[in-house]
Design an enzyme around this catalytic site. Structure first.
Site, short mmCIF file in Angstrom:
data_model
loop_
_atom_site.label_atom_id
_atom_site.label_comp_id
_atom_site.label_asym_id
_atom_site.label_seq_id
_atom_site.Cartn_x
_atom_site.Cartn_y
_atom_site.Cartn_z
N MET A 24 45.69 -13.98 56.86
CA MET A 24 44.38 -13.52 57.30
C MET A 24 44.11 -12.06 56.96
O MET A 24 42.96 -11.67 56.76
CB MET A 24 44.25 -13.71 58.82
CG MET A 24 42.92 -13.27 59.40
SD MET A 24 42.70 -13.70 61.15
CE MET A 24 42.24 -15.42 61.00
N THR A 26 45.81 -7.86 55.66
CA THR A 26 46.83 -6.97 55.10
C THR A 26 47.01 -5.80 56.06
O THR A 26 46.04 -5.29 56.62
CB THR A 26 46.40 -6.43 53.72
OG1 THR A 26 46.16 -7.54 52.85
CG2 THR A 26 47.47 -5.53 53.12
N VAL A 27 48.27 -5.40 56.25
CA VAL A 27 48.57 -4.30 57.17
C VAL A 27 49.03 -3.09 56.36
O VAL A 27 49.88 -3.21 55.46
CB VAL A 27 49.65 -4.70 58.19
CG1 VAL A 27 49.95 -3.55 59.14
CG2 VAL A 27 49.21 -5.94 58.98
N LYS A 42 45.18 -2.84 60.25
CA LYS A 42 45.16 -4.24 59.83
C LYS A 42 43.76 -4.60 59.36
O LYS A 42 42.81 -4.58 60.14
CB LYS A 42 45.59 -5.15 60.99
CG LYS A 42 45.70 -6.61 60.65
CD LYS A 42 46.24 -7.37 61.86
CE LYS A 42 46.45 -8.84 61.55
NZ LYS A 42 47.02 -9.56 62.72
N ASP A 136 50.45 -18.36 69.40
CA ASP A 136 51.14 -18.30 68.10
C ASP A 136 52.45 -17.52 68.23
O ASP A 136 52.80 -16.72 67.37
CB ASP A 136 50.24 -17.66 67.05
CG ASP A 136 50.76 -17.88 65.62
OD1 ASP A 136 51.50 -18.86 65.41
OD2 ASP A 136 50.44 -17.08 64.74
#
Length: 420
Positions: A24, A26-27, A42, A136
């Site tokens: 979902m 990119t950090v 993020k 999750d």
């Protein structure tokens, strides 16, 4: 936000380097322009940000995490939009995730894995207390953050698909039957519908994590996601001690109950699950977390394993027979093969000398002979106390003496014999 490069500005932050990339977002490691504070930024993938539903779900992560005030939940400082792409700003954690640790080591010793997981349970319980369900939980979402003093702090992150109870936006976003979460850690009820997720679903995922940390294997497998979900719903859980005989069977009971396919047969809460694991933790972790789980740290005692009892019993029996040939042995009690003893009495070389025996046992001796073994209320498994069988009084052994004034014979009291 197109593929960002080092030095690019995102709101009040300048990007330093990429830390990782997921399905979902990119950090990046970033720095606040005015304050100079290092953070983790993020940023959602641009092609996903074009979908309003996905963007709203992404921003809900910041709202969910911001509601939880706990040292083992990642802090979210800021949310924003840049070129139509949402981003979150979080504390920058220095460490590795639990999934990487398991890949490196395979599995963890019981005490170490409990020490790692107890703070995670506390953090999940704190989330549940404010109405946030993670949905999750998995090893890759637990970072073992390293502090300046070298200590590690397990920290939960990625509330991207978390459920905010009574949240109107949530009800709109999860109206579909789309399955959310990583399949291996999904509860049976979640495989049927994401709307079935509850605090008990998070507990199931924690049970799977315990299983994997203890055995190095996931409890269920399948060649396809459908086959895996079918196994989760219908297959029996293999007890962890079947894969690793060093694990106590009472640990099996805790893990298998947390993973029960019927939510109502799991522990009432993650708090109760944590309380049942604390006896295996180190003393430091017991002292730090017992109060948060409603347990008296001073009363905790690690349960012994059946294998440990079998290993010690022959040696103790042999020692008892040796002592019997010198001064006589009195059995203090007999165990049961199905019982996990709470502790083993050990003879001490520094014990005071016993008084000379009398022909008849004293009242205190008779009371000791009829005493029962107390049950330990803090052990993860409960076994009924067993009465100690009455023993006839030990007749003093006499030895030939040179005169009538010789000292009376000594009577041994430290020959404790434990029999399975």
């Amino acid at each position: 936000m197109a593929a960002a490069a080092s030095g690019a500005h995102v709101g009040s932050y300048v990007l330093c380097r990429e830390l990782g990339k997921g399905a979902m977002a990119t950090v990046y490691e970033a720095r606040h322009v005015q304050l100079g504070k290092r953070v983790a930024l993020k940023s959602m993938h641009p092609h996903l940000a074009a979908d309003a539903t996905s963007a709203a779900r992404f921003l809900r992560e910041g709202k969910a995490a911001a509601q939880i005030h706990h040292p083992n939940v990642v802090d979210v400082f800021d949310v924003g939009m840049h070129d139509g792409v949402p981003f979150l700003v979080m504390e920058l954690l220095d460490g590795t995730d639990l999934a990487a640790l398991l890949r490196e080591r395979g599995k963890l010793p019981l005490r170490e894995l409990v020490d790692v997981m107890i703070p995670v349970f506390a953090a999940v319980q704190a989330a549940h207390a404010v109405g946030v369900i993670h949905r999750d939980l998995k090893p890759s979402n637990v970072v073992l953050a390293r502090h300046d003093d070298g200590s590690l702090s397990p920290t939960i992150l990625d509330f991207g698909i978390s459920k905010l109870q009574d949240d109107v936006i949530h009800r709109d976003l999860t109206a579909s039957e789309v399955l959310l979460g990583t399949v291996h850690y999904m509860s049976p009820e979640q495989t049927r519908s994401g709307r079935n997720a509850s605090a008990l679903s998070d507990q199931y995922a924690l049970g799977v994590m315990l299983y994997e940390c203890a055995t190095g294997l996931k409890p269920f497998g399948g060649n396809t996601p459908y086959a895996l979900m079918h196994a989760i719903v219908s297959a029996r859980v293999t007890a962890p001690s079947t894969l690793d005989p060093e694990l106590p069977r009472s640990f099996d009971d805790v893990v298998v109950r947390a993973m029960h396919r019927e939510p109502g047969k799991r522990f009432a809460s993650v708090r109760e699950l944590g309380a049942n694991l604390l006896p295996w933790a180190s003393d430091e972790v017991k002292d730090r977390w017992a109060g948060e789980f409603g347990v008296d740290a001073s009363a905790l005692r690690p349960p012994a394993t059946r294998k440990g009892v079998r290993r010690l019993a022959p040696a103790l029996a042999a020692a008892g027979l040796l002592l019997a040939g010198v001064v006589g042995v009195r059995a203090l009690g007999r165990g049961n093969a199905a019982e996990e003893p709470r502790h083993l009495p050990v003879a001490s070389d520094s014990a005071p000398s016993p008084p000379p025996p009398s022909a008849e046992p004293s009242a205190s001796q008779q009371a000791a002979e009829s005493a029962t073994v107390p049950a330990d209320p803090t052990a993860p498994s409960t076994f009924p106390p067993l009465p100690r069988p009455a023993r006839p009084p030990v007749r003093p052994q006499t030895r030939p003496t040179a005169s009538a004034s010789a000292a009376p014979p000594e009577r041994g009291t430290n020959g404790a014999l434990i029999v399975e």
